[in-house]
Design an enzyme around this catalytic site. Structure first.
Site, PDB file in Angstrom:
ATOM      1  N   GLN A 488      28.804 -55.313  -4.659  1.00 44.06           N
ATOM      2  CA  GLN A 488      29.321 -56.109  -5.772  1.00 44.06           C
ATOM      3  C   GLN A 488      28.188 -56.655  -6.633  1.00 44.06           C
ATOM      4  O   GLN A 488      28.294 -56.712  -7.860  1.00 44.06           O
ATOM      5  CB  GLN A 488      30.176 -57.266  -5.235  1.00 44.06           C
ATOM      6  CG  GLN A 488      30.974 -58.005  -6.276  1.00 44.06           C
ATOM      7  CD  GLN A 488      32.120 -57.178  -6.852  1.00 44.06           C
ATOM      8  OE1 GLN A 488      32.565 -56.225  -6.229  1.00 44.06           O
ATOM      9  NE2 GLN A 488      32.574 -57.531  -8.032  1.00 44.06           N
ATOM     10  N   GLU A 515      33.269 -46.536  19.002  1.00 46.37           N
ATOM     11  CA  GLU A 515      32.787 -47.285  20.174  1.00 46.37           C
ATOM     12  C   GLU A 515      33.749 -48.409  20.558  1.00 46.37           C
ATOM     13  O   GLU A 515      33.334 -49.482  21.012  1.00 46.37           O
ATOM     14  CB  GLU A 515      31.385 -47.872  19.916  1.00 46.37           C
ATOM     15  CG  GLU A 515      30.350 -46.868  19.475  1.00 46.37           C
ATOM     16  CD  GLU A 515      29.943 -45.896  20.555  1.00 46.37           C
ATOM     17  OE1 GLU A 515      30.383 -46.061  21.703  1.00 46.37           O
ATOM     18  OE2 GLU A 515      29.197 -44.955  20.244  1.00 46.37           O
TER      19      GLU A 515
END
Length: 534
Positions: A488, A515
């Site tokens: 941003q 994971e």
């Protein structure tokens, strides 16, 4: 100095209150028989709040090092307090705060979450708190990332290329694949309290250069190494660990299946006895690096009685050829049956990010492996779930380290761009909103890093299983937020592949998925263990 001592005491008090609050909440949850299976929203938020409080303990320890460290910790803990207050509003019957404690926390949040205080720390990162040995290690891998990974990372991402072989071979020469392998098997682990720390430091720096082409490369041997150390025969350790440590062989992990993501206990891939070996049949998915890998660490059902769930699973090491690109197929004849041809086919799954290693769907038909491919031999039969979980628990702390590296790269790029880019007559970095964003990034990154160091110390002692899950859940969510903010700050250019921050943003998105998906990890592991510590 007296004022700093007073501020440190204030921080100690509020962190103590946060810990006390979590313990009180856990007690109430147990009394109310809160069940993560049914009270999922509450349990999910409890898991993440508890993880952020654990991180605040690490931030507090870091704050004791000096003034800069104290300020970063104050900013981070102010956000943790904000989370606790928000939880108290949403779940007041469980998370409620006594009025005096609420007022104390609000006052702390008002002081150190204040933009005028926070904005002063926009370019303040603080030291890592490592000793000279690990500073040297960090510098070595940072230089490798800058010289070898940065120059190729964006090209690998944009064109979805294979990882250059020279990167793999040079990391092998540096000993990157043997950081957690004991010296007796050709690695560098001494059995001391810092073995995991070396892996965390190296992984962060490699991931700062490239998640797909750097940090994740050393995850796969870590997972297989831990499984072998937990359950492998001595012959298997002697055969495989030195080759993993040197990088002579690379492995992939074949556990997940299309219909059973995190629900590992219900996998369908089978291994049936056949003469002096086993026949493997089934489909695996999200098998990262399967094309380039020399061996697959594969979990299969060896007991057809599905009511045994995870107790009917065993772990195998399957040798294979190396294949470049996005698809492969290879066959081999059965050793005694001319009519039976084994086949493994792989197809890379196109992904938003995390490119270079490629994640494959595998189809395995009548693939014969000898008995010595069964991890642990006959003693390992039905114990594969536990062996692979040993590897996955280690993988979670390493995934947190990968997230920290991605966050650090995003912060550095945002800081650089904000300093160079001018908008409405002044640089982006001069605006208060930008300063606050950068300061919060720095504070959260440092807290995450110190949390990772603390968990690595616990794991080296044979502890920290819960904490490894907590840091994975906490840090991977943080990585998504930080890379988004970095993107941003770049404005429109953040959306362009011309700038690396766009790669970091899509790479960060995968961290809370693999994971152990965030929801499963929070509900099935963290909340479950917090609510039933037995």
């Amino acid at each position: 100095m007296e004022m700093e001592k007073s501020e440190l005491s204030e921080l100690e008090d509020v962190v103590s209150s946060c810990n006390y609050h979590i313990e009180r909440v856990l007690t109430r949850c147990r009394q109310a028989a809160v069940d993560p299976e049914y009270d999922q929203v509450l349990a999910y938020e409890l898991a993440h709040t508890a993880a952020s409080v654990q991180a605040s303990n690490s931030a507090l320890n870091y704050a004791r090092r000096g003034s800069t460290q104290l300020k970063l910790a104050q900013v981070f803990v102010a956000d943790v307090v904000d989370t606790i207050i928000s939880g108290a509003v949403k779940h007041e019957h469980i998370f409620d705060l006594p009025s005096n404690e609420y007022e104390y926390m609000v006052a702390f949040r008002r002081r150190y979450g204040n933009p005028n205080f926070t904005s002063q720390l926009a370019e303040t990162q603080g030291d890592r708190g490592l000793d000279a040995e690990f500073e040297l290690l960090q510098d070595t891998f940072r230089r490798f990332a800058e010289q070898k990974l940065f120059p190729v990372a964006d090209e690998i991402h944009r064109r979805n290329l294979d990882i250059p072989e020279e990167i793999i071979s040079e990391l092998g020469e540096m000993g990157a694949f043997g950081l957690s392998i004991p010296e007796a098997y050709g690695g560098f682990a001494t059995g001391g309290g810092n073995d995991y720390l070396a892996m965390v430091v190296a992984t962060e720096e490699l991931s700062r250069g490239s998640l797909g082409a750097g940090g994740s490369l050393i995850t796969r041997p870590e997972i297989l190494t831990r499984a072998l150390l937990r359950g492998g025969t001595e012959e298997q350790k002697q055969r495989w660990l030195p080759k993993l440590a040197s990088g002579e062989i690379m492995n992939a992990v074949a556990v997940t299946e299309p219909d059973y993501g995190s629900d590992v206990a219900n996998i369908k891939t089978t291994a049936t006895r056949d003469g002096e070996g086993w026949l493997i049949n089934g489909v695996k998915t999200w098998c990262t690096f399967a094309g380039r890998a020399d061996v697959l660490m594969l979990l299969a059902r060896t007991d057809p009685d599905r009511t045994k769930a995870h107790r009917g699973l065993s772990l195998f090491i399957i040798e294979k050829e190396r294949f470049p690109g996005h698809a492969f197929r290879f066959t081999k004849p059965h050793p005694t049956r001319a009519d039976l041809i084994g086949k493994i086919e792989g197809r890379a799954i196109d992904t938003l990010g995390y490119r270079g290693m490629h994640s494959y769907e595998l189809s395995i038909e009548n693939w014969w492996v000898p008995n010595d491919s069964l991890v642990g031999g006959e003693q390992g039969l039905g114990k594969g779930f536990y062996f692979q979980m040993e590897g996955f628990e280690n993988g979670r702390i390493q995934t947190a380290a990968r997230a920290i590296g991605v966050m650090q790269a995003a912060y550095e790029q945002a800081l650089r761009y904000a300093s160079d880019r001018k908008v409405f007559g002044k640089s982006v970095s001069e605006y208060q909103l930008t300063k606050v964003k950068l300061a919060k990034m720095a504070a959260h990154i440092q807290a995450a890093r110190q949390f990772a160091y603390d968990v690595s110390t616990l794991m080296a002692k044979g502890e920290g299983v819960l904490e490894a899950s907590m840091i994975k859940a906490h840090v991977c969510n943080t990585a998504e937020w930080i890379t988004r903010e970095a993107m941003q700050i770049h404005g429109g250019m953040g959306y362009a592949e011309e700038y690396s921050v766009s790669r970091l943003f899509v790479d960060a998105r995968v961290l809370s998925i693999f994971e152990g998906a965030d929801e499963t990890l929070s509900l099935k592991v963290i909340a479950k263990r917090l609510l039933d510590p037995k």
